[in-house]
Design a protein around this motif. Sequence first.
Motif, PDB file in Angstrom:
ATOM      1  N   TYR A  11      15.847  28.239  23.931  1.00 20.50           N
ATOM      2  CA  TYR A  11      16.529  29.470  24.324  1.00 20.50           C
ATOM      3  C   TYR A  11      17.785  29.155  25.120  1.00 20.50           C
ATOM      4  N   PRO A  14      17.069  36.375  20.778  1.00 17.50           N
ATOM      5  CA  PRO A  14      16.513  35.237  21.524  1.00 17.50           C
ATOM      6  C   PRO A  14      15.510  35.766  22.548  1.00 17.50           C
ATOM      7  N   ARG A  34      13.537  35.180  25.783  1.00 15.28           N
ATOM      8  CA  ARG A  34      13.595  34.312  26.957  1.00 15.28           C
ATOM      9  C   ARG A  34      12.197  33.865  27.373  1.00 15.28           C
TER      10      ARG A  34
END
Length: 316
Positions: free
Chosen positions: A66, A89, A91
């Motif tokens: 990430y 994405p 996290r």
Amino acid sequence: MAQDLRLGFWNADVQRKGPGLLARDLMKLVNQDGRPDQDSLADLAQAVQAIDSLKADVLVLSGFDYDAGGLALRALNAQLAQPYPHLVPLRPNTGVPTGLDLDGNGRNDEARDAMGFGLFPGQGGMALLSRLPVLPDQGQDHSAFLWRDLPGVDLPPLPDGAAALLRLSTNGHHDTALALPDGRAFHILTWHATTPAFDGPEDRNGKRNHDETRFWTLLLDGALPAPPPAAPFALVGQANADPDKGDGNPAAIQALLDDPRLQSALSGDTSDYGGTIGPLRTAYILPSADLAVSASGLAAAPAGARHRPIWVDLHF
């Protein structure tokens, strides 16, 4: 309007040992038009081919570093034959420092002392690639949920102060909502549990692995502060637990497989660690019971890869 949708998952395991290195290597791969001349990029070229072959409309990746700007994910997407219009994405908790000596070796700044094992924040995270639009206001991130707050938890011995800050998720528990053509939200519930090994008699990893999967049963039961997801939804991820063999406590994953609110659309070994461990079923796609499953399967793993991509075709 009826629609067929392929939902895929793959633990690509293309993580690197430092922040930004995966994005750097993927950008090199893009510049080389997919013909890398370095062995260090071969895994990325194979990953691109595997993703293209899977032909998923919604794909969840794990083992993917990430970065806050999504640079690595965008670089990967640019190399695909049919890039995805929507990238998320996810996290993770991996590599996030706790400031504590969680493994008791006298140092508090190592990978095993982080919220989730990681050499740096974001190592080996998760990502979602979708041809359906994302509904950001309808998703939830459960990754900050404290392990101690899970109902019925049996915490292992922890250093002073650890229980007050240690999160349940070694990687993350995410609910990403996608917009179906008929206007409904389709919730993708993702997680990548720690491996139930590499610890001592306290069984910290084994207990955490079990509880990371048990989280979903409790969420669906309405036993957590967050509301359960509305159908349709699908649980997608790396449980790192086989109901029939391997290390760890299989009770949590077996409970999901037996849950009438879910359906186990495919079976079979999804990973092969070789040696004395051998093949295991560790990855899962569990659609909600209201969904129609028309087909499912396991794709071949790229050369040298431990994990096989898996997929389920859904009819809405």
